[in-house]
Design a protein around this motif. Structure first.
Motif, PDB file in Angstrom:
ATOM      1  N   UNK A  69      18.808   0.519 -15.089  1.00  0.00           N
ATOM      2  CA  UNK A  69      18.536   1.986 -15.398  1.00  0.00           C
ATOM      3  C   UNK A  69      19.807   2.843 -15.401  1.00  0.00           C
ATOM      4  N   UNK A  70      19.730   3.982 -16.057  1.00  0.00           N
ATOM      5  CA  UNK A  70      20.925   4.859 -16.101  1.00  0.00           C
ATOM      6  C   UNK A  70      21.182   5.571 -14.544  1.00  0.00           C
ATOM      7  N   UNK A  71      22.484   5.805 -14.134  1.00  0.00           N
ATOM      8  CA  UNK A  71      22.895   6.195 -13.038  1.00  0.00           C
ATOM      9  C   UNK A  71      21.794   7.519 -12.753  1.00  0.00           C
ATOM     10  N   UNK A  72      21.531   8.389 -13.633  1.00  0.00           N
ATOM     11  CA  UNK A  72      20.579   9.552 -13.355  1.00  0.00           C
ATOM     12  C   UNK A  72      19.158   9.216 -12.914  1.00  0.00           C
ATOM     13  N   UNK A  74      18.236   6.473 -10.969  1.00  0.00           N
ATOM     14  CA  UNK A  74      17.913   5.778  -9.910  1.00  0.00           C
ATOM     15  C   UNK A  74      17.422   6.198  -8.657  1.00  0.00           C
ATOM     16  N   UNK A  75      17.440   7.646  -8.450  1.00  0.00           N
ATOM     17  CA  UNK A  75      16.840   8.514  -7.317  1.00  0.00           C
ATOM     18  C   UNK A  75      15.263   8.427  -7.542  1.00  0.00           C
ATOM     19  N   UNK A  76      14.841   8.276  -8.827  1.00  0.00           N
ATOM     20  CA  UNK A  76      13.460   8.237  -9.164  1.00  0.00           C
ATOM     21  C   UNK A  76      12.612   6.793  -8.769  1.00  0.00           C
ATOM     22  N   UNK A  77      13.580   5.705  -8.663  1.00  0.00           N
ATOM     23  CA  UNK A  77      13.001   4.526  -8.428  1.00  0.00           C
ATOM     24  C   UNK A  77      13.273   4.044  -7.111  1.00  0.00           C
ATOM     25  N   UNK A  78      14.156   4.412  -6.426  1.00  0.00           N
ATOM     26  CA  UNK A  78      14.365   4.036  -5.008  1.00  0.00           C
ATOM     27  C   UNK A  78      14.271   4.782  -3.861  1.00  0.00           C
ATOM     28  N   UNK A  79      14.336   4.413  -2.670  1.00  0.00           N
ATOM     29  CA  UNK A  79      14.357   5.227  -1.487  1.00  0.00           C
ATOM     30  C   UNK A  79      15.713   6.304  -1.505  1.00  0.00           C
ATOM     31  N   UNK A  80      15.588   7.214  -0.922  1.00  0.00           N
ATOM     32  CA  UNK A  80      16.834   8.305  -0.882  1.00  0.00           C
ATOM     33  C   UNK A  80      17.938   7.564  -0.046  1.00  0.00           C
ATOM     34  N   UNK A  81      17.709   6.594   0.901  1.00  0.00           N
ATOM     35  CA  UNK A  81      18.784   5.964   1.522  1.00  0.00           C
ATOM     36  C   UNK A  81      19.451   4.973   0.349  1.00  0.00           C
ATOM     37  N   UNK A  82      18.744   4.112  -0.434  1.00  0.00           N
ATOM     38  CA  UNK A  82      19.252   3.465  -1.546  1.00  0.00           C
ATOM     39  C   UNK A  82      20.128   4.181  -2.468  1.00  0.00           C
ATOM     40  N   UNK A  83      19.417   5.359  -2.900  1.00  0.00           N
ATOM     41  CA  UNK A  83      20.029   6.131  -3.793  1.00  0.00           C
ATOM     42  C   UNK A  83      21.375   6.544  -3.344  1.00  0.00           C
ATOM     43  N   UNK A  84      21.573   7.086  -2.308  1.00  0.00           N
ATOM     44  CA  UNK A  84      22.807   7.334  -1.824  1.00  0.00           C
ATOM     45  C   UNK A  84      23.785   6.079  -1.766  1.00  0.00           C
ATOM     46  N   UNK A  85      23.440   5.148  -1.394  1.00  0.00           N
ATOM     47  CA  UNK A  85      24.134   3.867  -1.342  1.00  0.00           C
ATOM     48  C   UNK A  85      24.403   3.446  -2.596  1.00  0.00           C
ATOM     49  N   UNK A  86      23.626   3.446  -3.567  1.00  0.00           N
ATOM     50  CA  UNK A  86      24.140   3.268  -5.005  1.00  0.00           C
ATOM     51  C   UNK A  86      25.014   4.141  -5.465  1.00  0.00           C
ATOM     52  N   UNK A  87      24.871   5.312  -5.262  1.00  0.00           N
ATOM     53  CA  UNK A  87      25.843   6.402  -5.783  1.00  0.00           C
ATOM     54  C   UNK A  87      27.176   6.204  -5.388  1.00  0.00           C
ATOM     55  N   UNK A  88      27.152   5.835  -3.785  1.00  0.00           N
ATOM     56  CA  UNK A  88      28.501   5.663  -3.367  1.00  0.00           C
ATOM     57  C   UNK A  88      29.155   4.188  -3.915  1.00  0.00           C
ATOM     58  N   UNK A  89      28.164   3.239  -4.443  1.00  0.00           N
ATOM     59  CA  UNK A  89      28.879   2.068  -4.921  1.00  0.00           C
ATOM     60  C   UNK A  89      29.425   2.326  -6.247  1.00  0.00           C
TER      61      UNK A  89
END
Length: 108
Positions: A69-72, A74-89
Motif C-alpha cells: 500500500x501507499x504510505x498514506x 497505512x493508517x487505514x489498514x493497521x492499528x495506531x501503534x503499527x501506523x506510528x512504527x511504520x511511519x518511523x521506519x
C-alpha cells in the motif's frame, strides 16, 4: 540473535529466504493485559524483485494475506501503534538512521 530470528520469521510467514538489512527502528512497548512488555526491532527488508513478490506465500495460517500500500494508506489498514512504527521506519529509511521509539512514539 534478533537478526537470525528475523530471517527465520520472514521465511516462515512469507516463504522468502532473505537476509535482513540494517535496523530501522527499536520500539519499546509497555505491557498490556494480553502480553508482557517487549522490545521490537524492525529491520529493512529491502526491495523485492517481481519474482520474489510472485513467490510470496503465507505459510502458517496466521496471516490472512498481505498487501502493498501507499504510505498514506497505512493508517487505514493497521492499528495506531503499527501506523506510528511504520511511519518511523519510513523516516529512518529516508534519514539513513535508526529511530528509537516508545510505544511507537519517537524518543526525544
Amino acid at each position: 540473535m534478533p537478526h537470525a530470528a528475523c530471517r527465520r520469521k520472514v521465511a516462515e510467514k512469507f516463504g522468502l529466504d532473505r537476509p535482513p538489512g540494517r535496523v530501522l527502528v527499536v520500539d519499546w512497548v509497555p505491557s498490556r493485559p494480553e502480553r508482557p512488555e517487549g522490545l521490537i526491532v524492525v529491520y529493512d527488508g529491502g526491495v523485492l524483485a517481481p519474482g520474489e513478490v510472485a513467490a510470496i506465500t503465507t505459510q502458517d495460517g496466521e496471516l490472512a494475506g498481505y498487501a502493498f500500500v501507499k504510505p498514506d494508506e497505512v493508517a487505514e489498514r493497521v492499528s495506531p501503534l503499527l501506523a506510528r512504527r511504520i511511519a518511523a521506519c519510513m523516516d529512518a529509511v529516508r534519514a539513513g538512521t535508526v529511530i528509537s521509539l516508545e510505544d511507537g512514539c519517537p524518543v526525544t
